[in-house]
Scaffold this motif. Structure first.
Motif, PDB file in Angstrom:
ATOM      1  N   LYS A  92       0.834  -1.205   0.000  1.00  0.00           N
ATOM      2  CA  LYS A  92       0.000   0.000   0.000  1.00  0.00           C
ATOM      3  C   LYS A  92       0.870   1.258   0.000  1.00  0.00           C
ATOM      4  O   LYS A  92       0.512   2.268  -0.615  1.00  0.00           O
ATOM      5  CB  LYS A  92      -0.948  -0.010   1.194  1.00  0.00           C
ATOM      6  CG  LYS A  92      -2.122  -0.964   1.025  1.00  0.00           C
ATOM      7  CD  LYS A  92      -3.115  -0.860   2.167  1.00  0.00           C
ATOM      8  CE  LYS A  92      -4.339  -1.750   1.905  1.00  0.00           C
ATOM      9  NZ  LYS A  92      -5.328  -1.669   3.005  1.00  0.00           N
ATOM     10  N   SER A 126       2.205   1.607  -3.560  1.00  0.00           N
ATOM     11  CA  SER A 126       1.107   2.033  -4.409  1.00  0.00           C
ATOM     12  C   SER A 126       0.813   3.519  -4.213  1.00  0.00           C
ATOM     13  O   SER A 126       0.544   4.253  -5.174  1.00  0.00           O
ATOM     14  CB  SER A 126      -0.154   1.205  -4.105  1.00  0.00           C
ATOM     15  OG  SER A 126      -1.218   1.584  -4.955  1.00  0.00           O
ATOM     16  N   SER A 132       0.917   7.105  -6.789  1.00  0.00           N
ATOM     17  CA  SER A 132      -0.379   7.722  -7.069  1.00  0.00           C
ATOM     18  C   SER A 132      -0.213   9.185  -7.452  1.00  0.00           C
ATOM     19  O   SER A 132       0.881   9.748  -7.414  1.00  0.00           O
ATOM     20  CB  SER A 132      -1.310   7.573  -5.868  1.00  0.00           C
ATOM     21  OG  SER A 132      -0.771   8.226  -4.734  1.00  0.00           O
ATOM     22  N   SER A 187      -1.435   0.249 -17.017  1.00  0.00           N
ATOM     23  CA  SER A 187      -1.430   0.769 -15.651  1.00  0.00           C
ATOM     24  C   SER A 187      -0.893   2.202 -15.598  1.00  0.00           C
ATOM     25  O   SER A 187       0.233   2.474 -16.015  1.00  0.00           O
ATOM     26  CB  SER A 187      -0.562  -0.127 -14.762  1.00  0.00           C
ATOM     27  OG  SER A 187      -0.260   0.513 -13.539  1.00  0.00           O
ATOM     28  N   HIS A 243      -0.251   3.915 -12.801  1.00  0.00           N
ATOM     29  CA  HIS A 243       0.811   3.958 -11.795  1.00  0.00           C
ATOM     30  C   HIS A 243       2.145   3.530 -12.408  1.00  0.00           C
ATOM     31  O   HIS A 243       3.180   4.158 -12.161  1.00  0.00           O
ATOM     32  CB  HIS A 243       0.477   3.022 -10.626  1.00  0.00           C
ATOM     33  CG  HIS A 243      -0.382   3.632  -9.564  1.00  0.00           C
ATOM     34  ND1 HIS A 243      -1.663   4.069  -9.831  1.00  0.00           N
ATOM     35  CD2 HIS A 243      -0.156   3.872  -8.242  1.00  0.00           C
ATOM     36  CE1 HIS A 243      -2.188   4.547  -8.700  1.00  0.00           C
ATOM     37  NE2 HIS A 243      -1.291   4.440  -7.729  1.00  0.00           N
ATOM     38  N   ILE A 259       6.380  -0.478  -7.350  1.00  0.00           N
ATOM     39  CA  ILE A 259       5.086   0.166  -7.589  1.00  0.00           C
ATOM     40  C   ILE A 259       4.226  -0.722  -8.489  1.00  0.00           C
ATOM     41  O   ILE A 259       3.034  -0.916  -8.244  1.00  0.00           O
ATOM     42  CB  ILE A 259       5.275   1.562  -8.204  1.00  0.00           C
ATOM     43  CG1 ILE A 259       5.839   2.520  -7.142  1.00  0.00           C
ATOM     44  CG2 ILE A 259       3.950   2.103  -8.756  1.00  0.00           C
ATOM     45  CD1 ILE A 259       6.233   3.885  -7.677  1.00  0.00           C
ATOM     46  N   SER A 275       3.060  -3.790  -6.566  1.00  0.00           N
ATOM     47  CA  SER A 275       2.040  -3.436  -5.571  1.00  0.00           C
ATOM     48  C   SER A 275       0.648  -3.391  -6.189  1.00  0.00           C
ATOM     49  O   SER A 275      -0.340  -3.753  -5.550  1.00  0.00           O
ATOM     50  CB  SER A 275       2.367  -2.088  -4.928  1.00  0.00           C
ATOM     51  OG  SER A 275       2.116  -0.997  -5.800  1.00  0.00           O
ATOM     52  N   ARG A 276       0.572  -2.976  -7.434  1.00  0.00           N
ATOM     53  CA  ARG A 276      -0.740  -2.880  -8.096  1.00  0.00           C
ATOM     54  C   ARG A 276      -1.308  -4.271  -8.378  1.00  0.00           C
ATOM     55  O   ARG A 276      -2.514  -4.491  -8.323  1.00  0.00           O
ATOM     56  CB  ARG A 276      -0.623  -2.075  -9.391  1.00  0.00           C
ATOM     57  CG  ARG A 276      -0.047  -0.692  -9.224  1.00  0.00           C
ATOM     58  CD  ARG A 276      -0.870   0.146  -8.264  1.00  0.00           C
ATOM     59  NE  ARG A 276      -2.073   0.640  -8.910  1.00  0.00           N
ATOM     60  CZ  ARG A 276      -3.070   1.250  -8.280  1.00  0.00           C
ATOM     61  NH1 ARG A 276      -3.017   1.401  -6.971  1.00  0.00           N
ATOM     62  NH2 ARG A 276      -4.131   1.680  -8.928  1.00  0.00           N
TER      63      ARG A 276
END
Length: 208
Positions: free
Chosen positions: A55, A58, A62, A128, A130, A169, A172-173
């Motif tokens: 988290k 992530s 953002s 994605s 991110h 990152i 994490s998604r």
């Protein structure tokens, strides 16, 4: 410098081909076998501590952290370093990547995963956002810092740090269940294409 342009342009073409393959498989619905295996491997390691870590990564990929870091880097380039050419290059990479992501999402309109989500997200899934934002932002920062670094060790550490953050990152998604692995890899490939093109023409302009 001419060799630098050629290498960057060749890298852009190669990453574009990778993106084209992934995008075709996504469009033809022929990539579920790959996504399912990666999702199972990543989410199979779920734990409360790992969820907190994912988290965090992530979050730093953002919109708010990306915008803050982008503005801070632009201020440093313009106000303190007076590198206006690098400022325009930096802004072009980051803003162009964001616009490209919006265009690609609207083109493919892929729905997000719906099984075992650990976070909530809206909008289309491929590629994605991110992953694209992280690759472009940290990629261009590493490139600009690498240019001004004299020692091989410093350059190596910059590359490892940039790749590590970007990779985490993306993972994490997948872990949080808001993206398919193909979304993340497609995002990396699309962003690398754009970044490599920008670097190629920046090097050509710098040479002139």
């Amino acid at each position: 410098m001419q060799n630098g342009f050629a290498r960057s342009f060749a890298l852009a073409i190669a990453s574009l081909l990778v993106f084209a393959v992934i995008a075709s498989l996504v469009g033809w619905h022929r990539i579920a076998w790959f996504d399912d295996r990666i999702i199972e491997a990543v989410q199979g390691r779920e734990s409360p501590m790992l969820t907190s870590v994912m988290k965090f990564f992530s979050f730093i990929g953002s919109t708010l952290p990306v915008v803050v870091l982008t503005v801070a880097a632009m201020i440093v380039l313009y106000v303190f370093l007076k590198h206006r050419g690098e400022l325009l290059f930096f802004a072009g990479v980051v803003i162009g990547s964001a616009l490209l992501n919006v265009a690609l999402k609207m083109l493919f309109r892929r729905d997000r995963p719906t099984i075992h989500r650990l976070a909530e997200e809206t909008g289309f899934s491929f590629p994605s956002g991110h992953s694209m934002a992280a690759f472009s932002l940290y990629g261009v920062l590493v490139f600009l810092l690498w240019k001004h670094a004299d020692k091989a060790l410093t350059r190596g550490l910059l590359i490892v740090l940039g790749l590590g953050i970007t990779l985490m990152i993306g993972i994490s998604r997948i872990y949080l269940g808001v993206h398919y692995p193909s979304d993340v890899i497609g995002g990396y490939a699309a962003s690398l294409t754009w970044l490599a093109l920008c670097i190629a023409f920046y090097r050509r302009r710098d040479r002139r």
